[in-house]
Design an enzyme around this catalytic site. Structure first.
Site, mmCIF file in Angstrom:
data_model
loop_
_atom_site.group_PDB
_atom_site.id
_atom_site.type_symbol
_atom_site.label_atom_id
_atom_site.label_comp_id
_atom_site.label_asym_id
_atom_site.label_seq_id
_atom_site.Cartn_x
_atom_site.Cartn_y
_atom_site.Cartn_z
ATOM 1 N N HIS A 164 5.961 -0.387 1.130
ATOM 2 C CA HIS A 164 5.592 0.586 0.111
ATOM 3 C C HIS A 164 6.469 0.438 -1.136
ATOM 4 O O HIS A 164 7.642 0.118 -1.041
ATOM 5 C CB HIS A 164 5.745 2.004 0.658
ATOM 6 C CG HIS A 164 5.124 2.182 1.996
ATOM 7 N ND1 HIS A 164 3.829 1.818 2.257
ATOM 8 C CD2 HIS A 164 5.615 2.661 3.171
ATOM 9 C CE1 HIS A 164 3.553 2.077 3.515
ATOM 10 N NE2 HIS A 164 4.620 2.574 4.099
ATOM 11 N N TYR A 176 0.856 -1.186 0.000
ATOM 12 C CA TYR A 176 0.000 0.000 0.000
ATOM 13 C C TYR A 176 0.896 1.241 0.000
ATOM 14 O O TYR A 176 2.079 1.146 0.325
ATOM 15 C CB TYR A 176 -1.007 0.003 1.157
ATOM 16 C CG TYR A 176 -0.459 -0.170 2.554
ATOM 17 C CD1 TYR A 176 -0.188 0.936 3.354
ATOM 18 C CD2 TYR A 176 -0.236 -1.437 3.090
ATOM 19 C CE1 TYR A 176 0.288 0.786 4.638
ATOM 20 C CE2 TYR A 176 0.233 -1.602 4.377
ATOM 21 C CZ TYR A 176 0.495 -0.495 5.152
ATOM 22 O OH TYR A 176 0.979 -0.642 6.415
#
Ligand code: C5P
Length: 344
Positions: free
Chosen positions: A320, A273
């Protein structure tokens, strides 16, 4: 004269009219067909221009038109790359009216971090907006508005940058997580209009700052309620602050659908994410007319360092997609959608 003959005499002058009716009908259907073909032909010929105009109108009408700055985020200097990603209709801040989540959004968002307590999301949203303002924010874009925003990340490249005064000149100064101003004013400025955080990164903010919760799980929303009321939530996956000093009337909550949108539209599902900094940057594209970025950038060894402590995270090894985030930011820079101040 017989009755039949009389009738014939009456009917005779009408005959040509009865013949003309089908002829006129036929002609008008020819014209209609020709007109339709013409429209289809012109559409095929100028297909791209039509789509482009449609896109422009939909962007302009949702945001209320272009802005009053020299350059605006929604300027149509390019069409494809930016407008394939930028969706002006996606909800960015949560309220009661947009609080119900689509099933795919709910599934994706609740899959981000594990929850121990089973609670009903809609009940939590209901309580949220009995504690915090249930408002529509930032729907004021238009040709008369020029809102400049500084998005300030926490990179060590801010040290010795002397960016403080430039950062403070912006209408909105959006800071992230724990990034302090006290003691670092020369390099990071002293103004903070918004601070984006989540329970594990929470700090106090002053009375004029918007605390913007970035919720990665339902418990983050419950923590926010608890922090302003009972103060009983002291743990998520780590110990968290039971409370924060902030103006309750200025609290805002990022919409879970916005996080999914950033991940899918802007990061094309790279990483697990998006980072808080990257979500903040895209948030700024949605609420500002001009976006200047400060304090983003890893060390040459790929570690995300901070200007205020010695902690390090390796961006491409974290959850990430750091590399892809950088690539996307560079594209935004090339298209003049943002400017990046790289510091030291
Ligand atoms: O480390 P933290 O998550 O608090 O930093 C806020 C944001 O600043 C990050 O999410 C990242 O996007 C950005 N950052 C960066 N380079 C660094 C440190 C942080 O780009 N060295």
């Amino acid at each position: 004269m017989s009755a039949a003959k009389q009738q014939m005499r009456i009917l005779t002058p009408r005959q040509p009219v009865e013949i003309m009716v089908p002829f006129t009908k036929q002609r008008s259907s020819y014209i209609t067909a020709l007109f339709t073909f013409g429209i289809i032909f012109l559409f095929m010929l100028f297909q791209n221009a039509v789509i482009y105009t449609f896109l422009k109108t939909s962007v302009d009408s949702t945001r209320g038109g272009l802005c009053a700055c020299d350059k605006c985020v929604t300027d149509l200097n390019d069409t494809d790359w930016f407008f394939m990603r930028f969706n002006p209709t996606v909800p960015f801040l949560l309220n009661r009216r947009n609080g119900v989540l689509r099933s795919d959004v709910y599934r994706w968002w609740t899959g981000l971090q594990t929850e121990t307590n089973k609670v009903t999301y809609t009940d939590v949203v209901d309580t949220l907006f009995s504690v915090f303002p249930d408002e529509e924010h930032y729907s004021d874009a238009g040709p008369d508005r020029c809102r400049t925003c500084a998005v300030v990340g926490n990179s060590g490249n801010l040290l010795r940058s002397h960016y403080g005064p430039i950062i403070d000149l912006h209408d909105f100064v959006i800071r992230i997580n724990k990034g302090p101003t006290e003691g670092y004013e020369k390099d990071v400025g002293s103004k903070t209009t918004h601070r984006i955080l989540y329970p594990e990164s929470a700090v106090d903010v002053d009375n004029s700052t918007h605390l913007v919760l970035l919720p990665f799980k339902i418990k983050d929303m419950r923590w926010l309620i608890s922090a302003f009321t009972t103060k009983h939530i002291t743990r998520t996956y780590i110990r968290v602050r039971p409370t924060v000093n902030a103006n309750r009337d200025k609290v805002m909550i990022i919409h879970p659908e916005f996080i999914k949108y950033v991940y899918e539209s802007w990061l094309q599902k790279h990483g697990r994410y998006p980072s808080t900094g990257f979500i903040t940057l895209i948030f700024a594209l949605h609420i500002c007319d001009q976006v200047d970025v400060f304090g983003f950038g890893a060390k040459s060894d790929g570690n995300w360092h901070h200007y205020f402590d010695t902690s390090l995270t390796h961006f491409s090894r974290s959850s990430h997609g750091g590399d892809f985030e950088n690539k996307t930011m560079n594209e935004l820079l090339l298209l003049n959608k943002i400017s990046i101040h790289k510091g030291w």
